[in-house]
Write an enzyme that holds these catalytic residues in place. Structure first.
Site, PDB file in Angstrom:
ATOM      1  N   LYS A   7      -4.254  65.904  43.228  1.00  0.00           N
ATOM      2  CA  LYS A   7      -3.486  66.875  43.892  1.00  0.00           C
ATOM      3  C   LYS A   7      -2.023  67.444  42.989  1.00  0.00           C
ATOM      4  CE  LYS A   7      -3.188  67.971  48.615  1.00  0.00           C
ATOM      5  NZ  LYS A   7      -2.503  68.673  47.659  1.00  0.00           N
ATOM      6  N   GLU A  61      -2.543  76.677  51.548  1.00  0.00           N
ATOM      7  CA  GLU A  61      -2.281  76.897  52.888  1.00  0.00           C
ATOM      8  C   GLU A  61      -1.516  77.531  53.124  1.00  0.00           C
ATOM      9  OE1 GLU A  61      -0.445  72.688  53.187  1.00  0.00           O
ATOM     10  OE2 GLU A  61       0.876  72.934  54.679  1.00  0.00           O
ATOM     11  N   ASP A  86      -3.161  63.197  46.447  1.00  0.00           N
ATOM     12  CA  ASP A  86      -2.090  63.643  46.161  1.00  0.00           C
ATOM     13  C   ASP A  86      -0.814  63.019  44.740  1.00  0.00           C
ATOM     14  OD1 ASP A  86      -1.418  66.388  47.322  1.00  0.00           O
ATOM     15  OD2 ASP A  86      -0.764  66.167  49.316  1.00  0.00           O
ATOM     16  N   GLU A 136       0.830  70.650  43.805  1.00  0.00           N
ATOM     17  CA  GLU A 136       1.124  72.052  43.957  1.00  0.00           C
ATOM     18  C   GLU A 136       1.545  72.786  42.813  1.00  0.00           C
ATOM     19  OE1 GLU A 136       3.431  71.654  47.084  1.00  0.00           O
ATOM     20  OE2 GLU A 136       2.566  69.916  48.374  1.00  0.00           O
ATOM     21  N   ASP A 144       0.060  63.992  50.331  1.00  0.00           N
ATOM     22  CA  ASP A 144       1.633  63.118  50.186  1.00  0.00           C
ATOM     23  C   ASP A 144       2.723  63.605  51.865  1.00  0.00           C
ATOM     24  OD1 ASP A 144       1.655  65.866  50.063  1.00  0.00           O
ATOM     25  OD2 ASP A 144       3.749  65.575  48.734  1.00  0.00           O
ATOM     26  N   SER A 145       1.398  64.098  52.586  1.00  0.00           N
ATOM     27  CA  SER A 145       1.806  64.390  54.320  1.00  0.00           C
ATOM     28  C   SER A 145       1.888  62.495  54.591  1.00  0.00           C
ATOM     29  CB  SER A 145       1.096  64.753  54.998  1.00  0.00           C
ATOM     30  OG  SER A 145      -0.656  64.408  54.968  1.00  0.00           O
TER      31      SER A 145
HETATM   32  O1  KIV Z   1      -0.644  66.316  52.794  1.00  0.00           O
HETATM   33  C1  KIV Z   1      -1.300  66.332  52.836  1.00  0.00           C
HETATM   34  O2  KIV Z   1      -1.623  65.742  53.489  1.00  0.00           O
HETATM   35  C2  KIV Z   1      -2.120  67.875  52.152  1.00  0.00           C
HETATM   36  C3  KIV Z   1      -3.075  68.485  53.105  1.00  0.00           C
HETATM   37  C4  KIV Z   1      -2.153  69.045  53.889  1.00  0.00           C
HETATM   38  C5  KIV Z   1      -3.944  70.067  52.413  1.00  0.00           C
HETATM   39  O3  KIV Z   1      -1.433  68.241  51.273  1.00  0.00           O
END
Ligand code: KIV
Length: 332
Positions: free
Chosen positions: A159, A228, A129, A161, A90-91
């Site tokens: 993924k 992280e 994510d 969190e 989600d970055s």
């Molecule tokens: O969103 C992302 O890119 C991440 C990674 C940095 C692990 O969660």
């Protein structure tokens, strides 16, 4: 048990005792006997990476590589370079969409990118994510959204969190046959609770909580745990404690694998880079140079050249010249 012949198993010797099987596949890492035939000795030609491959790599101390990708082109490059996991993080809210943080990106926006990455990814494990708000209310909603990533976009895992407090939901999603990657430590979706992007796990209480989070995810049977922004020493303890492969970002070298944001790797992010970022290339400089040269060439009539232009077929050219000649003659 006699060693099996070459053939469908590429010569891999499956004459393991049951104890050896349990050494290779302890509980939590997929301990079924038939999984053994999926093992490929290190150095064999590349093959599809699965969640089981991550366990094999941890057991054999082979580092796991992971990069984010958000579109078809970068996914292809990352996949063809032999990276184990392509993570549609989600970055992308920041790197692709220009938001200030990850909180506003939606499931539909994420799906759009995961589909593109799916089309560019062949061998790597594709993890998507789950964005903020898509798994925080109820397990039903989490399963519904996770299933969208699998059914509509081709993700092979999602993924989420959070540790202990998120583990019931994570277990429900795994029960729905969707592999889950955990993510603990500096969890960007909690930025407002954490009060900023700060390194986590620096006090004894915080270390204890992180250990509890990691163990809870391990017991829930997650496919891997992203660590992280935590001290190297804490990441090393977690990695030694859990059977699940750990993948670090700002968590030191003792993790079972490493992940970086693609845009950080090639200098396509703007502003201050975190301490853990290593620039392996300068795509910003490359792109800027290409754009400036293109602009200068257009202004100086140097682009496109004759060889970069299409031409009429000879007979059409002759016919056109005749027509134009007649037209000019009539106008005189
Ligand atoms: O969103 C992302 O890119 C991440 C990674 C940095 C692990 O969660």
């Amino acid at each position: 048990m006699a060693p099996i012949d070459r053939g469908p198993f590429c010569g891999y010797n499956i004459s393991y005792s049951i104890q050896a099987v349990y050494r290779l596949y302890p509980p939590g890492c997929g301990g079924a006997l038939e999984d053994i035939v999926s093992l490929t000795p290190i150095g064999e030609p590349r093959r599809k990476i699965t969640t089981a491959t991550l366990c094999e790599k941890k057991l054999h101390h082979v580092p796991i590589t992971c990069l984010t990708a958000y579109d078809y082109a970068t996914a292809r490059l990352v996949d063809e370079a032999g990276i184990d996991i392509v993570l549609v993080g989600d970055s992308l809210a920041m790197t692709m969409l220009g938001y200030d943080n990850t909180l506003s990106v939606t499931v539909d926006e994420m799906l759009h990118h995961v589909r593109a990455v799916r089309r560019g990814t062949k061998d790597a494990l594709l993890i998507a994510d789950m964005p903020y708000g898509s798994y925080h209310a109820t397990a039903e909603e989490a399963i519904h959204n996770a299933a969208r990533f699998v059914k509509e976009a081709g993700a092979e895992a999602v993924k989420m969190e959070g540790g202990e407090k998120r583990v019931d939901v994570i277990r429900r999603v795994i029960d729905a046959e969707i592999p889950v990657a955990g993510h603990i430590g500096l969890t960007p979706q909690s930025v407002n609770i954490l009060g900023g992007y700060k390194v986590q796990g620096k006090t004894l209480n915080a270390i204890e909580q992180l250990m509890r989070d990691a163990v809870a995810l391990d017991r829930a049977g997650v496919a891997c745990i992203y660590l992280e922004g935590i001290p190297r020493e804490v990441a090393a303890m977690i990695t030694a404690e859990v059977e699940t492969p750990t993948i670090g970002i700002g968590a030191g070298p003792e993790c079972d694998g490493q992940v970086l944001v693609f845009h950080d790797l090639v200098n396509l992010t703007f502003g201050h880079a975190a301490k853990f970022v290593r620039r392996y290339g300068d795509a910003a400089a490359l792109i800027t140079q290409a754009v400036l040269t293109y602009k200068a060439d257009v202004i100086a009539h140097q682009f496109p050249s004759d060889s970069e232009s299409y031409h009429l077929p000879k007979d059409t050219q002759v016919a056109l010249e005749t027509v134009l000649h007649r037209k000019h003659a009539l106008q005189r």
